[in-house]
Design a protein around this motif. Sequence first.
Motif, short mmCIF file in Angstrom:
data_model
loop_
_atom_site.label_atom_id
_atom_site.label_comp_id
_atom_site.label_asym_id
_atom_site.label_seq_id
_atom_site.Cartn_x
_atom_site.Cartn_y
_atom_site.Cartn_z
N GLY A 264 5.06 9.12 3.52
CA GLY A 264 5.81 8.06 2.87
C GLY A 264 7.02 8.55 2.12
N LEU A 270 -0.36 9.95 5.17
CA LEU A 270 -1.26 8.82 5.41
C LEU A 270 -2.68 9.18 5.00
CD1 LEU A 270 0.05 7.50 8.83
CD2 LEU A 270 -0.40 6.07 6.83
N SER A 374 10.58 8.29 7.16
CA SER A 374 10.20 7.03 6.50
C SER A 374 11.26 6.55 5.53
CB SER A 374 8.88 7.20 5.74
OG SER A 374 9.01 8.16 4.71
N SER A 392 7.03 1.97 9.27
CA SER A 392 7.49 2.26 7.91
C SER A 392 8.57 1.26 7.52
CB SER A 392 8.06 3.68 7.83
OG SER A 392 9.22 3.80 8.64
N ILE A 398 6.81 2.77 2.23
CA ILE A 398 5.41 2.78 2.65
C ILE A 398 5.31 2.96 4.16
CG2 ILE A 398 3.28 1.43 2.76
CD1 ILE A 398 4.08 0.03 0.22
N ARG A 400 2.47 2.63 7.26
CA ARG A 400 1.19 2.01 7.55
C ARG A 400 0.77 2.39 8.96
NH1 ARG A 400 5.27 -0.58 5.75
NH2 ARG A 400 5.26 -1.81 3.83
N HIS A 402 -2.02 1.42 12.03
CA HIS A 402 -2.97 0.43 12.55
C HIS A 402 -3.80 1.11 13.64
CE1 HIS A 402 -1.01 -2.69 10.22
NE2 HIS A 402 0.10 -2.05 10.51
N TYR A 429 -4.49 1.77 7.65
CA TYR A 429 -4.42 2.76 6.58
C TYR A 429 -2.96 2.90 6.17
CZ TYR A 429 -9.08 3.92 8.29
OH TYR A 429 -10.40 3.84 8.69
N SER A 430 -2.71 3.50 4.99
CA SER A 430 -1.33 3.62 4.55
C SER A 430 -1.14 4.83 3.66
CB SER A 430 -0.89 2.35 3.80
OG SER A 430 -1.21 2.42 2.43
N THR A 431 0.12 5.03 3.23
CA THR A 431 0.43 6.10 2.29
C THR A 431 0.34 5.65 0.84
OG1 THR A 431 2.79 5.56 2.48
CG2 THR A 431 1.94 7.30 3.92
N ARG A 503 7.60 -5.42 7.27
CA ARG A 503 6.39 -5.25 6.48
C ARG A 503 5.28 -6.20 6.91
NH1 ARG A 503 5.59 -9.10 2.44
NH2 ARG A 503 7.35 -10.47 1.97
N TRP A 525 -5.53 -5.46 2.70
CA TRP A 525 -5.36 -4.18 1.99
C TRP A 525 -6.00 -4.24 0.61
CZ3 TRP A 525 -3.20 -0.28 4.72
CH2 TRP A 525 -2.41 -0.61 5.83
#
Length: 630
Positions: A264, A270, A374, A392, A398, A400, A402, A429-431, A503, A525
């Motif tokens: 990120g 991540l 990113s 991103s 951020i 993400r 999937h 999941y994400s940063t 987003r 989330w």
Amino acid sequence: MSSPLELPGDERQPSPYTGYTRVHWEAAADSLLRAAWRWATPGSALLDLPGRPSRSGVRSDGLEGYARTFLAAGFRVAGAGGKDPFGWLERYAAGLAAGTRTPGRDDAESWPLVLDHHVQGQPMVESASVALGLRLTRPWLWDRLEPGVQDRAEEWLRGALRHTPAPNNWYLFPFTVAGFLESVGRGDAETARARERALELLDSWYLGEGWYSDGDGRAFDHYNGWALHLYPVLDAHLDGDAARSERYGARLRAHLESFGLFFGGDGAPLHFGRSLTYRFAAGAAVALGAVTGHTPLSPGASRRIVSGALRYFLDRGASGREGLLSLGWHGPHEATLQPYSGPASPYWASKAFVSLLAPGDHPLWTDTEEPAPSEGPDRVVALPGPGLLVHSTRADGIVRLHNHGCDHVRPHEGEAGVEDDPLYDRQAYSTRSGPTSAVNTADNHLCVEVGGVQSARRRIRPLGAGQGDGWGWAASWHRPVFPQGAPMVPGLRVESVTVVRGRYELRVHRVAGAPDGARLRQTGWATGPEEPVTSALHPVHGWDSADEVRAPQGTAFTRWALVPRLTADDAGGSGVYAALATLTAEEDPEPLPRTLTEVSVTADGFEARWAADGARTRITFRPLTVELLP
């Protein structure tokens, strides 16, 4: 929170994003080593760091402390051309002599034997770090050892060649041991076979696009970078083997095409997959690509990524008050850990110091830092091989992910008997967010509830992934399984598609074969008060109610979390369900209800128009097609 490590002040002219230079990396290595060595045994063979032991026991944990810090010392001294101002190698030489004197004995110094992974496996992991440390520092350590110590060390290391590894990246540990033995003239048929076997398996696990599965299943995570690419590419580089370097280096280059986006704008990797307590080891593949030239990333962008990850964790308390890396993410965090994690496990982060193999005049250090991927324009990367979709957003930095193809179910395992694994089975999941724990409500999850028992997502079957200009999609299906001894539902199947634009995440599911009275629940989330991010989940079609669920155990990012949830009360039979999700750090984001218009749903399809530009997303499940139409 500032880092307790002894680092020089920021250098913002060459490093406008992180302030870190090569000098900072050397200082970080020295500070981490200095803190860890306070806990060494008198003979220097074991570093018994404080903390709860792993399932392998205290003696194995002490070897782990020696071996993993040896990696940092090896990269530090080799990168400095043998200069060792703090005398690290003298300590590791003494520890090697003491640890191999009577292996397996229960005394103050002796190392545990290397045995089969299911008997006493952890020492095999550590043997690779010992071997790599010795290889990196050969002129200043190994070549100066007494012949008897060399012979004892070889005999201990050969345990890795004579016993069975775990059926995954562990085969690269005997590969690395054999590579060292051959580099010092101690190779034979045993070392040759260990290397051949590892490379045979590695080739069988390669799915393209730079991604390996970690074994015969479908586990794709940070082990790609800090193990499956690191060991063969670094081995070929140290060997000077041009053919192997090109073969495995080309795969590393392909990997970094997508993996460069896994960090990120704040430097965080991540939060996805196991062994996340290795933290900034996530940058090892990026650093190795810069060192070997097998990378699509510029030197300035590479430094931005690896230094960003290092600083991210040091600034957030990963090294604690005493300078020791803790078991967790930012600081201690039990839910991030696995049973094999012990007090010294976080020191696999030492792999990031492979960056120091680039000398001071290398472009990795002399070029000005550039933005990470990113931090550029919004990006979407679809990876059909592993079944992942990454996107991103520049506005908040951020990233993400999937998940439509990665699980942690081994080929021989039945789905219903596998425990819930939040680090693999969630949809996203994400940063900036982590999954909720297994004992709290699952975030980013679709479950079928039958008789009050909620289903789990175990084996994930990818159906495809793709991308267009500013958008992308990925799809999969799974068979919901019911823990707690509840029976399976014959014919129950969930097909899932994620479409991303900026987003926004459109999540569409086709549920087939649900029994009468079944409920569906979709979560989004998990966020909390300690992270300035916003999570939202909006019902688009098929849902009856929306609420929020508490996750008191929190995540790796926040001590306490809320999870948005949608519920369909009577979901028997078959039907299509759609929701719009977002995770953002933007101020005053546009409300989700205004995002989609003209929603149309059939038994096998979904279509909606995006209000911002009038484009239409059309999904057909049979056969599967995903389109963005003007």
